[in-house]
Motif scaffolding. Structure first.
Motif, PDB file in Angstrom:
ATOM      1  N   CYS A   1      37.348  57.418 -20.263  1.00  0.00           N
ATOM      2  CA  CYS A   1      35.976  56.966 -19.987  1.00  0.00           C
ATOM      3  C   CYS A   1      35.513  57.240 -18.555  1.00  0.00           C
ATOM      4  CB  CYS A   1      35.833  55.480 -20.301  1.00  0.00           C
ATOM      5  SG  CYS A   1      36.683  54.395 -19.133  1.00  0.00           S
ATOM      6  N   GLY A   2      36.441  57.587 -17.658  1.00  0.00           N
ATOM      7  CA  GLY A   2      36.058  57.884 -16.280  1.00  0.00           C
ATOM      8  C   GLY A   2      35.966  56.685 -15.360  1.00  0.00           C
ATOM      9  N   LYS A   3      36.211  55.480 -15.888  1.00  0.00           N
ATOM     10  CA  LYS A   3      36.185  54.273 -15.048  1.00  0.00           C
ATOM     11  C   LYS A   3      37.174  54.468 -13.900  1.00  0.00           C
ATOM     12  CE  LYS A   3      35.959  50.491 -17.300  1.00  0.00           C
ATOM     13  NZ  LYS A   3      36.350  49.390 -18.194  1.00  0.00           N
ATOM     14  N   THR A   4      36.788  54.043 -12.700  1.00  0.00           N
ATOM     15  CA  THR A   4      37.609  54.265 -11.517  1.00  0.00           C
ATOM     16  C   THR A   4      37.838  52.959 -10.784  1.00  0.00           C
ATOM     17  OG1 THR A   4      36.603  56.448 -11.291  1.00  0.00           O
ATOM     18  CG2 THR A   4      37.772  55.606  -9.386  1.00  0.00           C
ATOM     19  N   GLU A   5      39.050  52.794 -10.287  1.00  0.00           N
ATOM     20  CA  GLU A   5      39.381  51.622  -9.489  1.00  0.00           C
ATOM     21  C   GLU A   5      40.102  52.077  -8.229  1.00  0.00           C
ATOM     22  OE1 GLU A   5      42.129  47.599  -9.789  1.00  0.00           O
ATOM     23  OE2 GLU A   5      41.356  48.487 -11.623  1.00  0.00           O
ATOM     24  N   GLU A   6      39.684  51.530  -7.101  1.00  0.00           N
ATOM     25  CA  GLU A   6      40.341  51.843  -5.841  1.00  0.00           C
ATOM     26  C   GLU A   6      41.601  50.990  -5.713  1.00  0.00           C
ATOM     27  OE1 GLU A   6      39.334  51.985  -1.087  1.00  0.00           O
ATOM     28  OE2 GLU A   6      37.779  51.375  -2.495  1.00  0.00           O
TER      29      GLU A   6
ATOM     30  N   THR B   1      36.994  47.506   1.833  1.00  0.00           N
ATOM     31  CA  THR B   1      36.605  47.751   3.217  1.00  0.00           C
ATOM     32  C   THR B   1      37.385  46.906   4.208  1.00  0.00           C
ATOM     33  OG1 THR B   1      34.787  46.193   2.973  1.00  0.00           O
ATOM     34  CG2 THR B   1      34.275  48.531   2.694  1.00  0.00           C
ATOM     35  N   LEU B   2      37.857  45.758   3.818  1.00  0.00           N
ATOM     36  CA  LEU B   2      38.603  44.896   4.730  1.00  0.00           C
ATOM     37  C   LEU B   2      40.092  45.201   4.739  1.00  0.00           C
ATOM     38  CD1 LEU B   2      36.885  41.496   3.883  1.00  0.00           C
ATOM     39  CD2 LEU B   2      36.362  43.042   5.771  1.00  0.00           C
ATOM     40  N   HIS B   3      40.559  46.002   3.786  1.00  0.00           N
ATOM     41  CA  HIS B   3      41.993  46.170   3.609  1.00  0.00           C
ATOM     42  C   HIS B   3      42.585  47.435   4.197  1.00  0.00           C
ATOM     43  CE1 HIS B   3      41.919  42.682   1.109  1.00  0.00           C
ATOM     44  NE2 HIS B   3      41.046  43.228   0.314  1.00  0.00           N
ATOM     45  N   HIS B   4      41.785  48.438   4.502  1.00  0.00           N
ATOM     46  CA  HIS B   4      42.366  49.660   5.027  1.00  0.00           C
ATOM     47  C   HIS B   4      41.410  50.403   5.929  1.00  0.00           C
ATOM     48  CE1 HIS B   4      40.274  51.159   1.393  1.00  0.00           C
ATOM     49  NE2 HIS B   4      40.107  52.247   2.095  1.00  0.00           N
ATOM     50  N   LYS B   5      41.987  51.270   6.728  1.00  0.00           N
ATOM     51  CA  LYS B   5      41.184  52.154   7.563  1.00  0.00           C
ATOM     52  C   LYS B   5      40.647  53.252   6.665  1.00  0.00           C
ATOM     53  CE  LYS B   5      44.053  51.646  11.648  1.00  0.00           C
ATOM     54  NZ  LYS B   5      44.921  52.347  12.584  1.00  0.00           N
ATOM     55  N   HIS B   6      39.512  53.788   7.034  1.00  0.00           N
ATOM     56  CA  HIS B   6      38.897  54.800   6.179  1.00  0.00           C
ATOM     57  C   HIS B   6      39.130  56.213   6.652  1.00  0.00           C
ATOM     58  CE1 HIS B   6      37.024  52.079   3.416  1.00  0.00           C
ATOM     59  NE2 HIS B   6      36.938  51.277   4.429  1.00  0.00           N
ATOM     60  N   ASP B   7      39.969  56.367   7.653  1.00  0.00           N
ATOM     61  CA  ASP B   7      40.295  57.719   8.070  1.00  0.00           C
ATOM     62  C   ASP B   7      41.543  58.214   7.347  1.00  0.00           C
ATOM     63  OD1 ASP B   7      41.992  55.944   9.301  1.00  0.00           O
ATOM     64  OD2 ASP B   7      41.993  56.981  11.218  1.00  0.00           O
ATOM     65  N   GLN B   8      42.057  57.407   6.433  1.00  0.00           N
ATOM     66  CA  GLN B   8      43.262  57.806   5.729  1.00  0.00           C
ATOM     67  C   GLN B   8      43.412  57.076   4.406  1.00  0.00           C
ATOM     68  OE1 GLN B   8      46.449  56.872   8.341  1.00  0.00           O
ATOM     69  NE2 GLN B   8      46.032  54.705   8.384  1.00  0.00           N
ATOM     70  N   ASN B   9      44.138  57.719   3.504  1.00  0.00           N
ATOM     71  CA  ASN B   9      44.655  57.106   2.295  1.00  0.00           C
ATOM     72  C   ASN B   9      43.627  56.538   1.326  1.00  0.00           C
ATOM     73  OD1 ASN B   9      47.006  57.749   3.573  1.00  0.00           O
ATOM     74  ND2 ASN B   9      47.487  55.677   4.175  1.00  0.00           N
ATOM     75  N   THR B  10      42.896  57.393   0.696  1.00  0.00           N
ATOM     76  CA  THR B  10      42.045  56.989  -0.406  1.00  0.00           C
ATOM     77  C   THR B  10      42.871  57.095  -1.676  1.00  0.00           C
ATOM     78  OG1 THR B  10      40.072  57.795   0.690  1.00  0.00           O
ATOM     79  CG2 THR B  10      39.929  57.491  -1.683  1.00  0.00           C
ATOM     80  N   LEU B  11      43.013  55.995  -2.388  1.00  0.00           N
ATOM     81  CA  LEU B  11      43.806  55.956  -3.617  1.00  0.00           C
ATOM     82  C   LEU B  11      42.930  55.484  -4.767  1.00  0.00           C
ATOM     83  CD1 LEU B  11      46.833  54.084  -2.046  1.00  0.00           C
ATOM     84  CD2 LEU B  11      46.706  56.518  -2.546  1.00  0.00           C
ATOM     85  N   LEU B  12      42.816  56.307  -5.797  1.00  0.00           N
ATOM     86  CA  LEU B  12      41.971  55.967  -6.931  1.00  0.00           C
ATOM     87  C   LEU B  12      42.741  56.117  -8.233  1.00  0.00           C
ATOM     88  CD1 LEU B  12      38.790  58.006  -5.877  1.00  0.00           C
ATOM     89  CD2 LEU B  12      39.195  55.567  -5.521  1.00  0.00           C
ATOM     90  N   ALA B  13      42.571  55.163  -9.129  1.00  0.00           N
ATOM     91  CA  ALA B  13      43.064  55.275 -10.504  1.00  0.00           C
ATOM     92  C   ALA B  13      41.842  55.588 -11.364  1.00  0.00           C
ATOM     93  CB  ALA B  13      43.715  53.979 -10.949  1.00  0.00           C
ATOM     94  N   ILE B  14      41.938  56.637 -12.184  1.00  0.00           N
ATOM     95  CA  ILE B  14      40.799  57.102 -12.971  1.00  0.00           C
ATOM     96  C   ILE B  14      41.194  57.183 -14.436  1.00  0.00           C
ATOM     97  CG2 ILE B  14      39.158  58.992 -13.317  1.00  0.00           C
ATOM     98  CD1 ILE B  14      39.824  59.779 -10.357  1.00  0.00           C
ATOM     99  N   CYS B  15      40.397  56.551 -15.293  1.00  0.00           N
ATOM    100  CA  CYS B  15      40.647  56.624 -16.731  1.00  0.00           C
ATOM    101  C   CYS B  15      40.253  58.013 -17.225  1.00  0.00           C
ATOM    102  CB  CYS B  15      39.857  55.552 -17.483  1.00  0.00           C
ATOM    103  SG  CYS B  15      40.118  55.626 -19.278  1.00  0.00           S
ATOM    104  N   LYS B  16      41.205  58.704 -17.847  1.00  0.00           N
ATOM    105  CA  LYS B  16      40.898  60.060 -18.297  1.00  0.00           C
ATOM    106  C   LYS B  16      40.047  60.078 -19.561  1.00  0.00           C
ATOM    107  CE  LYS B  16      45.700  60.538 -19.706  1.00  0.00           C
ATOM    108  NZ  LYS B  16      46.842  61.427 -19.607  1.00  0.00           N
TER     109      LYS B  16
END
Length: 123
Positions: free
Chosen positions: A83-88, A66-81
């Protein structure tokens, strides 16, 4: 307690990403509502930049940056195919690509990206 607050608390307390119906199941233990109520809350929280939705595995998670980017743009997620674990991820990872890209029909200053990979636990 307002519906948006209930939805947010359910997501905050979860140790994993939740689908809308998993959120609804937990919500029903607090207050009886229709699925549309939960979807409205989820949409509101996404627009406010408090949560993210993975379109790949259809789950919702807290925004970790929340402190690092604006939320009107650029959602980046890495998803484990597996187990489904996700990291922003931080959008700055892709800044060099955006700077050198000279697309005529697209503006890369706004994008959402989900990368399917394997987490370190499943590797």
């Amino acid at each position: 307690m307002y519906n948006n607050d209930i939805t947010l608390n359910i997501i905050k307390k979860s140790s994993k990403n939740l689908s809308a119906y998993q959120i609804l199941d937990k919500f029903q233990k607090i207050k009886k509502v229709h699925p549309t109520t939960v979807y409205r809350s989820l949409d509101f929280l996404i627009k406010k930049g408090i949560i993210h939705k993975s379109n790949i595995n259809k789950t919702y998670m807290m925004c970790r940056n929340t402190l690092h980017h604006k939320h009107d743009q650029n959602t980046l997620l890495a998803i484990c195919k597996k187990c489904g674990k996700t990291e922003e991820l931080l959008k700055e990872i892709f800044s060099p690509i955006i700077k050198i890209s000279r697309l005529k029909k697209f503006d890369l200053s706004y994008f959402d990206l989900e990368i399917l990979t394997k987490c370190k636990s499943c590797k």
